[in-house]
Design an enzyme around this catalytic site. Structure first.
Site, mmCIF file in Angstrom:
data_model
loop_
_atom_site.group_PDB
_atom_site.id
_atom_site.type_symbol
_atom_site.label_atom_id
_atom_site.label_comp_id
_atom_site.label_asym_id
_atom_site.label_seq_id
_atom_site.Cartn_x
_atom_site.Cartn_y
_atom_site.Cartn_z
ATOM 1 N N TYR A 75 29.195 34.192 4.770
ATOM 2 C CA TYR A 75 29.918 35.053 5.715
ATOM 3 C C TYR A 75 29.159 36.367 5.906
ATOM 4 O O TYR A 75 29.149 36.941 6.988
ATOM 5 C CB TYR A 75 31.328 35.302 5.183
ATOM 6 N N ALA A 100 34.469 31.665 2.546
ATOM 7 C CA ALA A 100 34.974 31.358 1.203
ATOM 8 C C ALA A 100 36.049 30.278 1.224
ATOM 9 O O ALA A 100 36.171 29.495 0.277
ATOM 10 C CB ALA A 100 35.509 32.624 0.552
ATOM 11 N N LEU A 101 36.837 30.225 2.292
ATOM 12 C CA LEU A 101 37.901 29.216 2.343
ATOM 13 C C LEU A 101 37.357 27.792 2.423
ATOM 14 O O LEU A 101 38.069 26.846 2.099
ATOM 15 C CB LEU A 101 38.835 29.482 3.526
ATOM 16 N N GLU A 102 36.103 27.660 2.861
ATOM 17 C CA GLU A 102 35.519 26.310 2.939
ATOM 18 C C GLU A 102 34.920 25.860 1.595
ATOM 19 O O GLU A 102 34.524 24.697 1.448
ATOM 20 C CB GLU A 102 34.421 26.255 4.017
ATOM 21 N N HIS A 108 44.678 39.171 5.999
ATOM 22 C CA HIS A 108 43.873 37.954 5.859
ATOM 23 C C HIS A 108 43.052 37.965 4.572
ATOM 24 O O HIS A 108 42.807 36.922 3.968
ATOM 25 C CB HIS A 108 42.966 37.817 7.078
ATOM 26 N N ASN A 117 33.048 31.207 -10.822
ATOM 27 C CA ASN A 117 33.510 31.773 -9.550
ATOM 28 C C ASN A 117 32.754 33.069 -9.271
ATOM 29 O O ASN A 117 33.045 34.105 -9.857
ATOM 30 C CB ASN A 117 35.017 32.028 -9.596
#
Ligand SMILES: Nc1c(NC[C@H](O)[C@H](O)[C@H](O)CO)[nH]c(=O)[nH]c1=O
Ligand SMILES: CC(=O)[C@@H](O)COP(=O)(O)O
Length: 179
Positions: free
Chosen positions: A27, A58-60, A95, A120
């Site tokens: 991103y 990050a959501l993927e 968000h 992480n």
């Protein structure tokens, strides 16, 4: 003030032949470059192989980890550990909480459910300056720290499987002294 334990490097386990899946979210490209450099250096220093896959945000990351773990198991080339890299910077809306919180929650769910060593390295910060300081290999090197955390759990798992009682702390988060 307390500071995180510093790793001298002397007691780092070698994990020759281990396959480590690195899923990085690009991103923010500059931040991603540093996180990836730190993570791959740590993996190679342990004698392991890094397989790097890039996703948009990050959501993927969790869904990609799940897909690739399954495919690798099917192909009988399983991964031994996973490293997630990314950066979430707070914006104007709520968000941020979804991207930061849900990516971490899903990764934690995967790692516990699958008994998977997983580091992480998704930064969750307020400002770009905070992100840069944490990503830079010469500063906080959070990418390297995430890789070392995953490798530490992998070393512990291998010791358990070999019937040994090692309690590995050879890879720990570390912070270089301010220059
Ligand atoms: N704002 C950030 C995002 N947002 C994008 C999401 O991760 C995702 O790609 C989108 O919602 C489509 O599913 N991602 C980051 O990695 N960092 C951010 O700061
Ligand atoms: C973390 C985010 O998703 C964030 O960058 C989005 O910004 P905004 O809340 O201003 O839409």
């Amino acid at each position: 003030m307390v500071t995180p334990r510093r790793d001298s490097g002397a007691d780092r386990p070698q994990l020759t032949g281990a396959r480590v899946l690195v899923v990085e979210a690009r991103y923010y490209d500059d931040i991603a470059d540093e996180l990836l450099a730190g993570a791959t250096a740590a993996i190679e220093a342990a004698g392991a192989e890094a397989v790097v896959v890039t996703v948009p945000g990050a959501l993927e990351i969790p869904q990609t980890v799940a897909i690739l773990l399954e495919a690798a198991a099917r192909a009988r080339k399983p991964y031994d550990a996973v490293v997630a890299l990314g950066c979430v910077i707070r914006g104007e809306t709520g968000h941020y909480d979804i991207v930061a919180g849900e990516s971490a929650r899903a990764l934690m769910d995967l790692s516990v459910m699958l008994r998977l060593p997983l580091g992480n390295g998704i930064l969750t910060v307020e400002t770009e300056a905070q992100a840069q300081a944490r990503a830079r290999v010469a500063e906080m090197n959070k990418g390297g720290g995430a890789a070392e955390a995953a490798l530490s759990v992998l070393a512990l798992r291998r010791a358990e499987e070999a019937g040994r009682q090692d309690r590995t702390i050879g890879f720990t988060p570390r912070r270089l002294e301010a220059q």
